[in-house]
Design a protein around this motif. Sequence first.
Motif, PDB file in Angstrom:
ATOM      1  N   LEU A 122       0.864  -1.178   0.000  1.00 55.58           N
ATOM      2  CA  LEU A 122       0.000   0.000   0.000  1.00 55.58           C
ATOM      3  C   LEU A 122       0.897   1.223   0.000  1.00 55.58           C
ATOM      4  CD1 LEU A 122      -2.718  -0.929   2.637  1.00 55.58           C
ATOM      5  CD2 LEU A 122      -2.940  -0.929   0.175  1.00 55.58           C
ATOM      6  N   ASP A 123       0.339   2.380  -0.370  1.00 65.59           N
ATOM      7  CA  ASP A 123       1.137   3.601  -0.434  1.00 65.59           C
ATOM      8  C   ASP A 123       1.881   3.878   0.861  1.00 65.59           C
ATOM      9  OD1 ASP A 123       0.584   4.203  -3.043  1.00 65.59           O
ATOM     10  OD2 ASP A 123      -1.058   5.568  -2.589  1.00 65.59           O
ATOM     11  N   GLY A 124       1.282   3.591   1.989  1.00 61.91           N
ATOM     12  CA  GLY A 124       1.916   3.907   3.261  1.00 61.91           C
ATOM     13  C   GLY A 124       2.746   2.783   3.835  1.00 61.91           C
ATOM     14  N   GLY A 125       2.857   1.649   3.170  1.00 61.68           N
ATOM     15  CA  GLY A 125       3.632   0.527   3.692  1.00 61.68           C
ATOM     16  C   GLY A 125       2.770  -0.364   4.560  1.00 61.68           C
ATOM     17  N   THR A 126       3.336  -0.850   5.634  1.00 61.76           N
ATOM     18  CA  THR A 126       2.669  -1.800   6.515  1.00 61.76           C
ATOM     19  C   THR A 126       1.775  -1.085   7.532  1.00 61.76           C
ATOM     20  OG1 THR A 126       4.600  -3.187   6.307  1.00 61.76           O
ATOM     21  CG2 THR A 126       3.101  -3.737   8.075  1.00 61.76           C
ATOM     22  N   ALA A 127       0.588  -1.607   7.728  1.00 61.60           N
ATOM     23  CA  ALA A 127      -0.346  -1.001   8.674  1.00 61.60           C
ATOM     24  C   ALA A 127       0.083  -1.277  10.101  1.00 61.60           C
ATOM     25  CB  ALA A 127      -1.746  -1.566   8.450  1.00 61.60           C
ATOM     26  N   ARG A 128      -0.027  -0.314  10.974  1.00 58.56           N
ATOM     27  CA  ARG A 128       0.262  -0.491  12.392  1.00 58.56           C
ATOM     28  C   ARG A 128      -1.037  -0.639  13.181  1.00 58.56           C
ATOM     29  NH1 ARG A 128       4.179  -2.729  11.858  1.00 58.56           N
ATOM     30  NH2 ARG A 128       4.686  -2.623  14.042  1.00 58.56           N
ATOM     31  N   VAL A 129      -2.138  -0.182  12.630  1.00 57.54           N
ATOM     32  CA  VAL A 129      -3.444  -0.263  13.281  1.00 57.54           C
ATOM     33  C   VAL A 129      -4.452  -0.678  12.226  1.00 57.54           C
ATOM     34  CG1 VAL A 129      -5.212   1.001  14.539  1.00 57.54           C
ATOM     35  CG2 VAL A 129      -2.832   1.638  14.820  1.00 57.54           C
ATOM     36  N   ALA A 130      -5.390  -1.544  12.613  1.00 61.63           N
ATOM     37  CA  ALA A 130      -6.413  -1.965  11.657  1.00 61.63           C
ATOM     38  C   ALA A 130      -7.705  -2.267  12.396  1.00 61.63           C
ATOM     39  CB  ALA A 130      -5.947  -3.193  10.885  1.00 61.63           C
ATOM     40  N   LEU A 131      -8.798  -2.245  11.649  1.00 57.39           N
ATOM     41  CA  LEU A 131     -10.107  -2.652  12.152  1.00 57.39           C
ATOM     42  C   LEU A 131     -10.476  -3.967  11.499  1.00 57.39           C
ATOM     43  CD1 LEU A 131     -12.300   0.560  11.732  1.00 57.39           C
ATOM     44  CD2 LEU A 131     -11.329  -0.311  13.842  1.00 57.39           C
ATOM     45  N   THR A 132     -10.980  -4.883  12.279  1.00 59.18           N
ATOM     46  CA  THR A 132     -11.616  -6.048  11.678  1.00 59.18           C
ATOM     47  C   THR A 132     -13.116  -5.815  11.829  1.00 59.18           C
ATOM     48  OG1 THR A 132     -11.430  -7.275  13.755  1.00 59.18           O
ATOM     49  CG2 THR A 132      -9.727  -7.647  12.113  1.00 59.18           C
ATOM     50  N   VAL A 133     -13.845  -6.059  10.749  1.00 62.41           N
ATOM     51  CA  VAL A 133     -15.271  -5.727  10.709  1.00 62.41           C
ATOM     52  C   VAL A 133     -16.051  -6.934  10.223  1.00 62.41           C
ATOM     53  CG1 VAL A 133     -16.989  -4.151   9.749  1.00 62.41           C
ATOM     54  CG2 VAL A 133     -14.663  -3.347  10.105  1.00 62.41           C
ATOM     55  N   ALA A 134     -17.158  -7.253  10.913  1.00 66.44           N
ATOM     56  CA  ALA A 134     -18.037  -8.340  10.488  1.00 66.44           C
ATOM     57  C   ALA A 134     -19.477  -7.985  10.857  1.00 66.44           C
ATOM     58  CB  ALA A 134     -17.636  -9.649  11.153  1.00 66.44           C
ATOM     59  N   VAL A 135     -20.429  -8.593  10.133  1.00 63.42           N
ATOM     60  CA  VAL A 135     -21.848  -8.383  10.411  1.00 63.42           C
ATOM     61  C   VAL A 135     -22.247  -9.138  11.674  1.00 63.42           C
ATOM     62  CG1 VAL A 135     -24.188  -8.793   9.558  1.00 63.42           C
ATOM     63  CG2 VAL A 135     -22.423  -7.976   8.010  1.00 63.42           C
ATOM     64  N   ALA A 136     -21.727 -10.358  11.828  1.00 63.92           N
ATOM     65  CA  ALA A 136     -22.054 -11.195  12.980  1.00 63.92           C
ATOM     66  C   ALA A 136     -20.911 -12.168  13.209  1.00 63.92           C
ATOM     67  CB  ALA A 136     -23.357 -11.959  12.728  1.00 63.92           C
ATOM     68  N   ALA A 137     -20.904 -12.795  14.375  1.00 61.81           N
ATOM     69  CA  ALA A 137     -19.872 -13.787  14.669  1.00 61.81           C
ATOM     70  C   ALA A 137     -19.927 -14.882  13.618  1.00 61.81           C
ATOM     71  CB  ALA A 137     -20.100 -14.369  16.055  1.00 61.81           C
ATOM     72  N   GLY A 138     -18.770 -15.253  13.096  1.00 63.35           N
ATOM     73  CA  GLY A 138     -18.695 -16.294  12.082  1.00 63.35           C
ATOM     74  C   GLY A 138     -18.896 -15.802  10.663  1.00 63.35           C
ATOM     75  N   ALA A 139     -19.292 -14.542  10.509  1.00 58.82           N
ATOM     76  CA  ALA A 139     -19.479 -13.971   9.167  1.00 58.82           C
ATOM     77  C   ALA A 139     -18.125 -13.550   8.600  1.00 58.82           C
ATOM     78  CB  ALA A 139     -20.413 -12.766   9.248  1.00 58.82           C
ATOM     79  N   PRO A 140     -18.054 -13.364   7.283  1.00 63.18           N
ATOM     80  CA  PRO A 140     -16.787 -12.908   6.691  1.00 63.18           C
ATOM     81  C   PRO A 140     -16.306 -11.602   7.331  1.00 63.18           C
ATOM     82  CG  PRO A 140     -18.346 -13.513   4.986  1.00 63.18           C
ATOM     83  CD  PRO A 140     -19.088 -13.548   6.287  1.00 63.18           C
ATOM     84  N   VAL A 141     -15.010 -11.501   7.472  1.00 60.02           N
ATOM     85  CA  VAL A 141     -14.388 -10.354   8.124  1.00 60.02           C
ATOM     86  C   VAL A 141     -13.607  -9.562   7.078  1.00 60.02           C
ATOM     87  CG1 VAL A 141     -12.621  -9.688   9.798  1.00 60.02           C
ATOM     88  CG2 VAL A 141     -14.199 -11.539  10.338  1.00 60.02           C
TER      89      VAL A 141
END
Length: 191
Positions: A122-141
């Motif tokens: 990515l333009d900025g290199g390696t991410a130091r902070v990220a969000l994982t997002v899902a609709v529900a437990a077990g759903a695609p993240v």
Amino acid sequence: MENVLGSPPPGMVSAEDMAKLDELRTAFPAWTIGWSAGRNPWYARRKRGPGWRGGAWALEAESQEMMRDLLGGVEAVNTTHAAASVAAAARRRLGALAERLRGHGLIVDLTTDLDVDDDRELDGGTARVALTVAVAAGAPVDVITCQARESDEGRLWFYNGAGEPIEQASHVVDATLVITAAVTADAEVSR
């Protein structure tokens, strides 16, 4: 002392010094570098635009060698401080995005010190902070990062897990709508 912007008039500086001046300009394109008559004839001024985040912006030196050393040192310090500033701003933007996404009923986890797929650039290199997002437990993240986008003068942007830009990080509401729609669509497809 009269500053000469751009190239000095013929005869004011030697051909050797003109070659040194051209060398510095090539090596440090983010700076306007010139020569003037006076005690410290070499000067440099940082070109500051919308992506400017502070730091040293003007230098004077008595020799081309001293100017090269000063410019190299300033570039190293500015790079270090800019990276820290960008990382802190990215954390704040991701925090704001996380709250919005939670408000839309998504499961969100703010993760720090995460390396996002080392083979993905990515333009900025390696991410130091990220969000994982899902609709529900077990759903695609999806993993959302926030990084400087050089093609947009270093402004922060949100990126999805595929490394695609989502939205400028200052547009948290728009990014929330795009991410919510994408994660919801992914959950529907996986059912």
